[in-house]
Scaffold this active site. Structure first.
Site, short mmCIF file in Angstrom:
data_model
loop_
_atom_site.label_atom_id
_atom_site.label_comp_id
_atom_site.label_asym_id
_atom_site.label_seq_id
_atom_site.Cartn_x
_atom_site.Cartn_y
_atom_site.Cartn_z
N GLY A 158 28.90 0.74 69.55
CA GLY A 158 29.99 0.26 68.71
C GLY A 158 29.56 -0.91 67.85
O GLY A 158 28.52 -1.54 68.09
N CYS A 159 30.37 -1.23 66.85
CA CYS A 159 30.00 -2.27 65.89
C CYS A 159 30.03 -3.67 66.50
O CYS A 159 29.04 -4.39 66.47
CB CYS A 159 30.87 -2.18 64.64
SG CYS A 159 32.65 -2.16 64.96
N PHE A 160 31.17 -4.07 67.06
CA PHE A 160 31.23 -5.37 67.73
C PHE A 160 30.25 -5.40 68.90
O PHE A 160 29.61 -6.43 69.17
CB PHE A 160 32.65 -5.66 68.24
CG PHE A 160 33.47 -6.55 67.35
CD1 PHE A 160 32.94 -7.71 66.81
CD2 PHE A 160 34.78 -6.22 67.04
CE1 PHE A 160 33.69 -8.54 65.99
CE2 PHE A 160 35.55 -7.04 66.21
CZ PHE A 160 35.01 -8.19 65.69
N ALA A 161 30.14 -4.27 69.60
CA ALA A 161 29.22 -4.22 70.74
C ALA A 161 27.79 -4.50 70.32
O ALA A 161 27.05 -5.22 71.02
CB ALA A 161 29.32 -2.85 71.42
N THR A 162 27.38 -3.95 69.19
CA THR A 162 26.02 -4.19 68.71
C THR A 162 25.80 -5.67 68.42
O THR A 162 24.80 -6.26 68.86
CB THR A 162 25.76 -3.36 67.44
OG1 THR A 162 25.82 -1.97 67.77
CG2 THR A 162 24.39 -3.67 66.85
#
Length: 365
Positions: A158-162
């Site tokens: 995911g974007c925030f996860a990255t």
């Protein structure tokens, strides 16, 4: 022609040779299919693949837009391609297929459709990011490169996860995370997808700021999973308010996400309490990301979003006040946070130069 680290030409498919099928595109490269091609991620993926030196788009699927030109929906592709969306899904004519679905749709799709075993899948949804009864590899290249290279099925982060993982993975590996970590992150409106919502309207989003999913963002599950993979054995388990481990020694990631008044980009700050020196920590971060194609630790000046927008880069900056280490992480949510990383993973999966199709200039002004 791709190369290895010694710049020696390799056949498509890498040193061990061969794609997952004998098919080749019109330019002799990978043949690619895209599902859910009408959304933001679908449009950005098409843009990248049209300029990829070793990939050909065979089909871009969208039932609601079947027959329409890609450029009718993704207007930035005007004069770039005359391809049209299709309702067909000829999986037997591709080497890899990208799932650009909303969360929860990938697993359901696979229950209803059959994809040949030799076709690789790269899923951009969250359906298979958490380890379980499936064979999907979690596609964060900075820590899973070898597994990605062998993967048949891949779950793109995911974007925030990255952004959060790349900010904290070296800290976890050095045993710095011994207490709760405070994280703030702001994301652009494209992170909410193309479907209109109240909080996505320009008149509401512009000149505005708001929080959402306080301490409960779904990406925390995959973040904790990765941090626990690399953490020191004598460090406490890392969890979150929604990811309790049952361990009394657990420390939490307390994450507050914000909606930003801009279209794309993610800017994250994480605060870790540690007595270790900034020089030692910076060296640890640089060593951790040595050889990483797109993740870089900047020491000479501060970061801003425009340094990463329209690129597949993650830029990191470290600072320290007293015992408080501040880690800043910046990415483009649609590229390193989504389809840019997906193309990076495709390159690794097929033994292509990791940066192919991703040498992009940031929108710095």
């Amino acid at each position: 022609m791709n190369t290895n680290n010694n710049n020696t030409p390799l056949p498509l498919g890498g040193a061990e040779g061969g794609l997952s099928s004998p098919l080749r595109g019109e330019r002799g490269g990978l043949r690619v299919g895209i599902l859910g091609a009408a959304g933001y991620t679908g449009g950005e993926l098409i843009r990248l693949l049209l300029n990829h030196p070793q990939a050909d788009i065979v089909f871009a699927n969208s039932e609601s837009n079947a027959g329409n030109l890609l450029s009718d929906v993704h207007e930035g592709l005007y004069a770039e391609t005359d391809m049209r969306f299709t309702a067909e899904m000829p999986f037997d004519k591709v080497d890899v297929v990208f799932f650009c679905f909303g969360h929860g749709k990938s697993e359901q799709f696979l229950k209803e459709h059959s994809i040949p075993a030799n076709v690789k899948i790269i899923d951009l949804a969250q359906d298979f990011r958490i380890k379980g009864d499936h064979d999907y590899v979690y596609g964060l290249p900075e820590i899973h490169r070898q597994s990605i290279a062998k993967a048949q099925h891949l779950a793109n982060p995911g974007c925030f996860a990255t952004a959060i993982q790349l900010a904290l993975l070296p800290a976890a590996s050095m045993g710095l995370i011994k207490d709760n970590v405070s994280i703030n992150g702001i994301t652009g409106s494209t992170g909410a997808g193309q479907k209109p919502t109240f909080s996505g309207h320009f008149s509401w989003r512009n000149d505005n700021l708001s929080t959402y999913k306080l301490l409960t963002h779904q990406h925390l599950h995959e973040v904790c999973q990765s941090l626990n993979e690399v953490r020191c054995a004598d460090a406490p388990m890392i969890g979150s308010p929604i990811d309790e481990t049952g361990d009394n020694e657990q420390v939490n990631l307390n994450f507050i996400p914000y909606r930003g008044p801009f279209a794309r980009g993610i800017f994250v700050t994480a605060v870790v309490e540690t007595e270790r020196s900034l020089d030692e920590i910076t060296k640890g971060y640089q060593d951790f990301y040595e050889g990483a194609a797109f993740t870089h630790v900047m020491t000479d000046h501060d970061l801003d979003l425009k340094q990463v927008v329209n690129t597949n880069k993650c830029l990191l900056h470290l600072d320290k006040v007293g015992n408080q280490l501040v880690v800043i992480s910046c990415i483009d949510n649609l590229l390193k946070g989504a389809v840019g990383q997906a193309v990076q993973n495709m390159n690794i999966m097929f033994g292509i130069d990791e940066t192919a199709g991703l040498r992009l200039k940031p929108s710095a002004f």
